[in-house]
Design a protein around this motif. Structure first.
Motif, PDB file in Angstrom:
ATOM      1  N   LEU A  71      52.017  11.928 -13.101  1.00  0.00           N
ATOM      2  CA  LEU A  71      50.663  12.249 -12.646  1.00  0.00           C
ATOM      3  C   LEU A  71      49.656  11.376 -13.384  1.00  0.00           C
ATOM      4  CD1 LEU A  71      50.984  16.135 -12.598  1.00  0.00           C
ATOM      5  CD2 LEU A  71      51.503  14.493 -10.794  1.00  0.00           C
ATOM      6  N   ASP A  72      48.637  10.904 -12.662  1.00  0.00           N
ATOM      7  CA  ASP A  72      47.665   9.988 -13.258  1.00  0.00           C
ATOM      8  C   ASP A  72      46.923  10.617 -14.432  1.00  0.00           C
ATOM      9  OD1 ASP A  72      48.296   7.912 -11.509  1.00  0.00           O
ATOM     10  OD2 ASP A  72      46.808   8.540 -10.040  1.00  0.00           O
ATOM     11  N   PHE A  73      46.267  11.744 -14.196  1.00  0.00           N
ATOM     12  CA  PHE A  73      45.528  12.447 -15.251  1.00  0.00           C
ATOM     13  C   PHE A  73      45.791  13.931 -15.103  1.00  0.00           C
ATOM     14  CE2 PHE A  73      42.916   8.789 -13.963  1.00  0.00           C
ATOM     15  CZ  PHE A  73      42.872   8.089 -15.162  1.00  0.00           C
ATOM     16  N   VAL A  74      45.950  14.614 -16.234  1.00  0.00           N
ATOM     17  CA  VAL A  74      46.168  16.057 -16.176  1.00  0.00           C
ATOM     18  C   VAL A  74      45.471  16.759 -17.326  1.00  0.00           C
ATOM     19  CG1 VAL A  74      48.428  15.861 -15.063  1.00  0.00           C
ATOM     20  CG2 VAL A  74      48.305  16.061 -17.516  1.00  0.00           C
ATOM     21  N   LEU A 133      45.595  21.258 -14.068  1.00  0.00           N
ATOM     22  CA  LEU A 133      44.772  20.504 -13.135  1.00  0.00           C
ATOM     23  C   LEU A 133      45.214  19.045 -13.168  1.00  0.00           C
ATOM     24  CD1 LEU A 133      42.306  20.244 -11.241  1.00  0.00           C
ATOM     25  CD2 LEU A 133      40.907  19.912 -13.299  1.00  0.00           C
ATOM     26  N   ALA A 134      45.624  18.527 -12.019  1.00  0.00           N
ATOM     27  CA  ALA A 134      46.071  17.143 -11.897  1.00  0.00           C
ATOM     28  C   ALA A 134      45.052  16.349 -11.090  1.00  0.00           C
ATOM     29  CB  ALA A 134      47.429  17.080 -11.210  1.00  0.00           C
ATOM     30  N   ILE A 135      44.805  15.123 -11.527  1.00  0.00           N
ATOM     31  CA  ILE A 135      43.909  14.215 -10.809  1.00  0.00           C
ATOM     32  C   ILE A 135      44.709  12.980 -10.460  1.00  0.00           C
ATOM     33  CG2 ILE A 135      41.815  12.827 -10.939  1.00  0.00           C
ATOM     34  CD1 ILE A 135      40.895  14.924 -13.092  1.00  0.00           C
ATOM     35  N   GLU A 136      44.748  12.665  -9.182  1.00  0.00           N
ATOM     36  CA  GLU A 136      45.494  11.515  -8.688  1.00  0.00           C
ATOM     37  C   GLU A 136      44.533  10.498  -8.093  1.00  0.00           C
ATOM     38  OE1 GLU A 136      49.270  11.076  -8.404  1.00  0.00           O
ATOM     39  OE2 GLU A 136      48.651  12.153 -10.200  1.00  0.00           O
ATOM     40  N   LEU A 137      44.704   9.238  -8.456  1.00  0.00           N
ATOM     41  CA  LEU A 137      43.951   8.144  -7.861  1.00  0.00           C
ATOM     42  C   LEU A 137      44.880   7.401  -6.926  1.00  0.00           C
ATOM     43  CD1 LEU A 137      41.943   6.705 -10.885  1.00  0.00           C
ATOM     44  CD2 LEU A 137      41.229   8.356  -9.162  1.00  0.00           C
ATOM     45  N   ASP A 138      44.418   7.191  -5.709  1.00  0.00           N
ATOM     46  CA  ASP A 138      45.267   6.592  -4.686  1.00  0.00           C
ATOM     47  C   ASP A 138      44.657   5.310  -4.149  1.00  0.00           C
ATOM     48  OD1 ASP A 138      47.019   8.764  -4.835  1.00  0.00           O
ATOM     49  OD2 ASP A 138      45.919   9.882  -3.304  1.00  0.00           O
ATOM     50  N   THR A 169      51.995  16.923  -3.561  1.00  0.00           N
ATOM     51  CA  THR A 169      50.940  17.909  -3.765  1.00  0.00           C
ATOM     52  C   THR A 169      51.458  19.320  -3.496  1.00  0.00           C
ATOM     53  OG1 THR A 169      49.200  16.309  -3.249  1.00  0.00           O
ATOM     54  CG2 THR A 169      48.637  18.644  -3.012  1.00  0.00           C
ATOM     55  N   ALA A 170      52.214  19.495  -2.438  1.00  0.00           N
ATOM     56  CA  ALA A 170      52.773  20.818  -2.117  1.00  0.00           C
ATOM     57  C   ALA A 170      53.693  21.300  -3.238  1.00  0.00           C
ATOM     58  CB  ALA A 170      53.530  20.766  -0.795  1.00  0.00           C
ATOM     59  N   TYR A 171      54.517  20.407  -3.770  1.00  0.00           N
ATOM     60  CA  TYR A 171      55.415  20.777  -4.862  1.00  0.00           C
ATOM     61  C   TYR A 171      54.608  21.208  -6.088  1.00  0.00           C
ATOM     62  CZ  TYR A 171      58.623  20.468  -8.752  1.00  0.00           C
ATOM     63  OH  TYR A 171      59.336  20.765  -9.884  1.00  0.00           O
ATOM     64  N   LEU A 172      53.613  20.403  -6.459  1.00  0.00           N
ATOM     65  CA  LEU A 172      52.818  20.718  -7.642  1.00  0.00           C
ATOM     66  C   LEU A 172      52.060  22.030  -7.476  1.00  0.00           C
ATOM     67  CD1 LEU A 172      51.520  17.129  -8.416  1.00  0.00           C
ATOM     68  CD2 LEU A 172      53.134  18.461  -9.793  1.00  0.00           C
ATOM     69  N   TRP A 218      49.975  24.129 -10.096  1.00  0.00           N
ATOM     70  CA  TRP A 218      49.007  23.074 -10.382  1.00  0.00           C
ATOM     71  C   TRP A 218      47.946  23.018  -9.296  1.00  0.00           C
ATOM     72  CZ3 TRP A 218      48.926  19.816 -14.615  1.00  0.00           C
ATOM     73  CH2 TRP A 218      50.044  19.876 -15.452  1.00  0.00           C
ATOM     74  N   SER A 219      46.723  22.653  -9.684  1.00  0.00           N
ATOM     75  CA  SER A 219      45.666  22.276  -8.742  1.00  0.00           C
ATOM     76  C   SER A 219      45.631  20.758  -8.745  1.00  0.00           C
ATOM     77  CB  SER A 219      44.307  22.809  -9.196  1.00  0.00           C
ATOM     78  OG  SER A 219      44.315  24.212  -9.220  1.00  0.00           O
ATOM     79  N   VAL A 220      45.477  20.155  -7.570  1.00  0.00           N
ATOM     80  CA  VAL A 220      45.515  18.697  -7.461  1.00  0.00           C
ATOM     81  C   VAL A 220      44.238  18.198  -6.800  1.00  0.00           C
ATOM     82  CG1 VAL A 220      46.779  16.710  -6.545  1.00  0.00           C
ATOM     83  CG2 VAL A 220      48.040  18.754  -7.247  1.00  0.00           C
ATOM     84  N   LEU A 221      43.556  17.272  -7.479  1.00  0.00           N
ATOM     85  CA  LEU A 221      42.407  16.577  -6.917  1.00  0.00           C
ATOM     86  C   LEU A 221      42.820  15.140  -6.654  1.00  0.00           C
ATOM     87  CD1 LEU A 221      39.514  17.713  -9.299  1.00  0.00           C
ATOM     88  CD2 LEU A 221      40.046  18.596  -7.034  1.00  0.00           C
TER      89      LEU A 221
END
Length: 124
Positions: A48-51, A57-62, A76-79, A84-87
């Motif tokens: 994960l990019d940032f947590v 809370l996970a933050i993903e940059l795409d 995202t569904a797995y997390l 986890w919450s994913v942004l």
């Protein structure tokens, strides 16, 4: 607790060392946020990019290659199933509008945090 496979740890270290411009820009802001965030954390079989571990809370940059990615939806569904919450932010948006991305992140932190003042130092 299951050990992290060495190749995932190595990959996470390499990604941390070779951050994108967007990751560097966002990290300059995130590293000041309390509760603390970390970069390139291995969670299960994902990096994960940032947590924020305490808030899950996970933050993903795409980048553009992630547009309508089934793999990202599965991830995202797995997390989320693991609590986890994913942004997600596009690299371009995080780089050009870092302040706007931080507003969204701080709002998410405030929603799930018990920290008395989840904000950047000096901006509380």
């Amino acid at each position: 607790m299951q050990r992290t496979p060495p190749e995932l740890r190595s990959n996470a270290r390499t990604i941390r060392t070779n951050s994108t411009d967007a990751e560097r820009a966002l990290w300059q802001q995130l590293r000041q946020v309390r509760p603390r965030f970390t970069r390139q954390l291995v969670v299960s079989h994902y990096i994960l990019d940032f947590v924020c571990r305490t808030l899950k809370l996970a933050i993903e940059l795409d980048g553009g290659q992630h547009a309508e990615s089934e793999a990202d939806a599965t991830r995202t569904a797995y997390l989320e199933a693991q609590g986890w919450s994913v942004l997600r932010f596009w690299n371009h948006d995080a780089l050009v509008n870092t302040g706007g991305a931080m507003e969204v992140i701080l709002a998410a932190v405030a929603r799930v945090s018990t920290h008395p003042n989840p904000s950047l130092p000096g901006r509380g």
